[in-house]
Design a protein around this motif. Structure first.
Motif, PDB file in Angstrom:
ATOM      1  N   HIS A 100     -14.083   5.610   2.919  1.00  0.00           N
ATOM      2  CA  HIS A 100     -13.447   4.145   2.638  1.00  0.00           C
ATOM      3  C   HIS A 100     -12.204   3.986   3.871  1.00  0.00           C
ATOM      4  N   LEU A 101     -11.803   5.128   4.107  1.00  0.00           N
ATOM      5  CA  LEU A 101     -10.736   5.039   5.254  1.00  0.00           C
ATOM      6  C   LEU A 101     -11.374   4.648   6.577  1.00  0.00           C
ATOM      7  N   ASP A 102     -12.640   5.270   6.933  1.00  0.00           N
ATOM      8  CA  ASP A 102     -13.457   5.155   8.065  1.00  0.00           C
ATOM      9  C   ASP A 102     -14.059   3.643   8.136  1.00  0.00           C
ATOM     10  N   ARG A 103     -14.712   3.214   7.126  1.00  0.00           N
ATOM     11  CA  ARG A 103     -15.326   2.101   7.150  1.00  0.00           C
ATOM     12  C   ARG A 103     -14.817   0.915   6.344  1.00  0.00           C
ATOM     13  N   HIS A 104     -13.694   1.069   5.655  1.00  0.00           N
ATOM     14  CA  HIS A 104     -13.246  -0.460   5.242  1.00  0.00           C
ATOM     15  C   HIS A 104     -11.765  -0.566   5.633  1.00  0.00           C
ATOM     16  N   VAL A 105     -10.886   0.518   5.459  1.00  0.00           N
ATOM     17  CA  VAL A 105      -9.311   0.078   5.859  1.00  0.00           C
ATOM     18  C   VAL A 105      -8.973   1.202   6.960  1.00  0.00           C
ATOM     19  N   GLU A 106      -8.030   1.052   7.801  1.00  0.00           N
ATOM     20  CA  GLU A 106      -7.737   1.954   8.781  1.00  0.00           C
ATOM     21  C   GLU A 106      -6.603   2.817   8.100  1.00  0.00           C
ATOM     22  N   ARG A 107      -5.794   2.474   7.244  1.00  0.00           N
ATOM     23  CA  ARG A 107      -4.822   2.903   6.605  1.00  0.00           C
ATOM     24  C   ARG A 107      -4.663   2.312   5.055  1.00  0.00           C
ATOM     25  N   ALA A 108      -4.353   3.390   4.205  1.00  0.00           N
ATOM     26  CA  ALA A 108      -3.967   3.235   2.824  1.00  0.00           C
ATOM     27  C   ALA A 108      -2.858   4.078   2.200  1.00  0.00           C
ATOM     28  N   THR A 109      -2.252   3.366   1.243  1.00  0.00           N
ATOM     29  CA  THR A 109      -1.298   4.146   0.497  1.00  0.00           C
ATOM     30  C   THR A 109      -1.766   4.816  -0.493  1.00  0.00           C
ATOM     31  N   VAL A 149      -2.968  11.997  -5.943  1.00  0.00           N
ATOM     32  CA  VAL A 149      -3.551  11.656  -4.744  1.00  0.00           C
ATOM     33  C   VAL A 149      -2.846  12.243  -3.592  1.00  0.00           C
ATOM     34  N   ARG A 150      -1.423  12.209  -3.653  1.00  0.00           N
ATOM     35  CA  ARG A 150      -0.368  13.013  -2.611  1.00  0.00           C
ATOM     36  C   ARG A 150      -0.792  14.321  -2.410  1.00  0.00           C
ATOM     37  N   ARG A 151      -0.924  14.875  -3.520  1.00  0.00           N
ATOM     38  CA  ARG A 151      -1.444  16.533  -3.907  1.00  0.00           C
ATOM     39  C   ARG A 151      -2.791  16.894  -3.228  1.00  0.00           C
ATOM     40  N   MET A 152      -3.701  16.266  -3.721  1.00  0.00           N
ATOM     41  CA  MET A 152      -5.039  16.223  -2.983  1.00  0.00           C
ATOM     42  C   MET A 152      -4.954  15.870  -1.486  1.00  0.00           C
ATOM     43  N   MET A 153      -4.592  14.844  -0.787  1.00  0.00           N
ATOM     44  CA  MET A 153      -4.265  14.645   0.416  1.00  0.00           C
ATOM     45  C   MET A 153      -3.415  15.508   1.336  1.00  0.00           C
ATOM     46  N   ALA A 154      -2.502  16.216   0.853  1.00  0.00           N
ATOM     47  CA  ALA A 154      -1.694  17.070   1.430  1.00  0.00           C
ATOM     48  C   ALA A 154      -2.604  18.204   2.151  1.00  0.00           C
ATOM     49  N   GLY A 155      -3.622  18.814   1.389  1.00  0.00           N
ATOM     50  CA  GLY A 155      -4.259  19.741   2.062  1.00  0.00           C
ATOM     51  C   GLY A 155      -5.121  19.070   3.320  1.00  0.00           C
ATOM     52  N   SER A 211      -0.276  11.165   7.918  1.00  0.00           N
ATOM     53  CA  SER A 211       0.418  10.371   6.932  1.00  0.00           C
ATOM     54  C   SER A 211       1.598   9.655   7.440  1.00  0.00           C
ATOM     55  N   GLU A 212       1.931   8.458   7.080  1.00  0.00           N
ATOM     56  CA  GLU A 212       3.269   8.059   7.793  1.00  0.00           C
ATOM     57  C   GLU A 212       4.125   7.328   6.508  1.00  0.00           C
ATOM     58  N   LYS A 213       5.108   7.628   6.446  1.00  0.00           N
ATOM     59  CA  LYS A 213       6.079   7.156   5.205  1.00  0.00           C
ATOM     60  C   LYS A 213       6.646   5.756   5.733  1.00  0.00           C
ATOM     61  N   GLY A 214       7.127   5.042   4.782  1.00  0.00           N
ATOM     62  CA  GLY A 214       7.779   3.891   5.071  1.00  0.00           C
ATOM     63  C   GLY A 214       6.853   2.543   4.966  1.00  0.00           C
ATOM     64  N   HIS A 215       7.596   1.681   5.044  1.00  0.00           N
ATOM     65  CA  HIS A 215       7.061   0.191   5.289  1.00  0.00           C
ATOM     66  C   HIS A 215       5.796   0.320   6.479  1.00  0.00           C
ATOM     67  N   GLY A 216       4.612  -0.092   5.875  1.00  0.00           N
ATOM     68  CA  GLY A 216       3.476  -0.098   6.702  1.00  0.00           C
ATOM     69  C   GLY A 216       2.831   1.312   6.930  1.00  0.00           C
ATOM     70  N   GLY A 217       3.274   2.197   6.241  1.00  0.00           N
ATOM     71  CA  GLY A 217       2.891   3.688   6.365  1.00  0.00           C
ATOM     72  C   GLY A 217       1.492   3.756   5.320  1.00  0.00           C
ATOM     73  N   GLY A 218       1.207   5.161   5.306  1.00  0.00           N
ATOM     74  CA  GLY A 218      -0.038   5.643   4.499  1.00  0.00           C
ATOM     75  C   GLY A 218      -0.778   6.560   4.991  1.00  0.00           C
TER      76      GLY A 218
END
Length: 159
Positions: A16-25, A40-46, A55-62
């Motif tokens: 999904h990140l490759d084909r549909h959105v560049e960045r997602a929260t 999600v955050r736990r799985m994505m951390a690995g 990952s980027e925190k804050g407004h516009g992050g994801g």
């Protein structure tokens, strides 16, 4: 024991990140795979630790891909989520007193180790890009079917 969905869910997210959105929260991803943002955050951390995601925190992050899908193997993702058990059969957790059970457990253990070794070899040969292309081919076939039979063609699609 229920089926572990982490691998299929993370593969879904990567495609999904490759084909549909560049960045997602984490919230957006949680809604997409029907789980909690904390999960999600736990799985994505690995995946971040293995340089599959950044990952980027804050407004516009994801979350976003750190490398192309063609450079990410199924094994990379499997290991990044913690190498969950591949099989739901095999010797029990408790040591057996029965000699028959010990003999069975020993053979099952050897067979399962060999099966796991072979499966992980295959995982190394499959890129996430391969999976994405397979999805696209299946989707194109459904679209073609929709032109022939518009009432039933998309009744079983999930994003």
């Amino acid at each position: 024991m229920p089926r572990d969905l982490r691998l299929s869910r993370m593969l879904h997210v990567l495609i999904h990140l490759d084909r549909h959105v560049e960045r997602a929260t984490s919230d957006q991803i949680a809604r997409m795979i029907s789980t909690n943002p904390v999960v999600v955050r736990r799985m994505m951390a690995g995946l971040r630790e293995k340089n599959i995601l950044i990952s980027e925190k804050g407004h516009g992050g994801g979350w976003q891909l750190a490398r192309p899908l063609s450079a990410i193997s199924l094994r990379d993702v499997y290991e990044a989520i913690g190498s969950p058990p591949l099989f739901n059969i095999g010797p029990g957790a408790d040591p057996a007193d029965c000699l028959v059970e010990k003999a069975v457990d020993a053979r099952l253990d050897l067979a399962m180790q060999e099966a796991e070794r072979r499966l992980l070899e295959q995982f190394s040969e499959i890129s996430v890009e391969d999976l994405a292309q397979d999805f696209e081919q299946r989707f194109a076939a459904l679209q073609a079917d929709a032109n022939d039979n518009p009432t039933t063609a998309f009744s079983h699609i999930k994003s």
